[in-house]
Design a protein around this motif. Structure first.
Motif, PDB file in Angstrom:
ATOM      1  N   UNK A 130      71.051  -0.336  20.026  1.00 58.55           N
ATOM      2  CA  UNK A 130      71.859  -0.421  21.248  1.00 58.55           C
ATOM      3  C   UNK A 130      73.197  -1.134  21.061  1.00 58.55           C
ATOM      4  N   UNK A 131      73.448  -1.707  19.871  1.00 54.81           N
ATOM      5  CA  UNK A 131      74.657  -2.520  19.657  1.00 54.81           C
ATOM      6  C   UNK A 131      75.941  -1.708  19.834  1.00 54.81           C
ATOM      7  N   UNK A 141      70.195 -10.047  22.031  1.00 52.21           N
ATOM      8  CA  UNK A 141      70.964  -9.709  23.238  1.00 52.21           C
ATOM      9  C   UNK A 141      72.157  -8.832  22.860  1.00 52.21           C
ATOM     10  N   UNK A 142      71.919  -7.547  22.630  1.00 46.66           N
ATOM     11  CA  UNK A 142      72.983  -6.642  22.185  1.00 46.66           C
ATOM     12  C   UNK A 142      74.217  -6.649  23.083  1.00 46.66           C
ATOM     13  N   UNK A 143      74.027  -6.929  24.354  1.00 47.46           N
ATOM     14  CA  UNK A 143      75.167  -6.919  25.292  1.00 47.46           C
ATOM     15  C   UNK A 143      76.173  -8.031  25.002  1.00 47.46           C
TER      16      UNK A 143
END
Length: 123
Positions: free
Chosen positions: A54-55, A87-89
């Protein structure tokens, strides 16, 4: 969380380098060829983990930009790296203002300078 193949040895070197390409070069110049290659392998392995979803959902679109972002995250050390993994966000969209703090590529430079060939390991 996935099992990332990075050692405490690797992270201790990144920590000592403190985002300084010159400092990392000073550290690696005393290493054996095998140690330099190992450092490069671990750096690339850690960086590649961040170059997929998801990065990438939170990064700029260019492949070079994404590589720079992933390499910058690794360069910032173990705690920051694992925080981003969780925490990819929190991964930066762009690091173009911080490329001088990316430690990727120094192992290759040192290996070439000291042993006459590159590590042969790239992202």
């Amino acid at each position: 969380m996935e099992n990332i193949e990075t050692s405490e040895w690797f992270w201790a070197i990144v920590e000592k380098a403190a985002l300084s390409r010159e400092k990392l070069k000073e550290i690696l110049i005393s290493f054996s060829k095998e140690e330099i290659i190992r450092f490069q392998e671990e750096f690339v392995d850690a960086s590649i983990e961040l170059q997929c979803e998801p990065y990438t959902d939170y990064m700029e679109e260019s492949e070079d930009g994404r590589e720079d972002i992933a390499n910058w995250v690794v360069s910032n050390g173990e705690n920051f790296y694992f925080e981003i993994l969780d925490k990819p966000e929190k991964i930066p969209y762009n690091v173009s203002d911080f490329t001088e703090k990316i430690l990727y590529g120094i192992a290759d430079e040192v290996c070439l300078e000291k042993y006459g060939e590159s590590t042969g390991i790239y992202t």
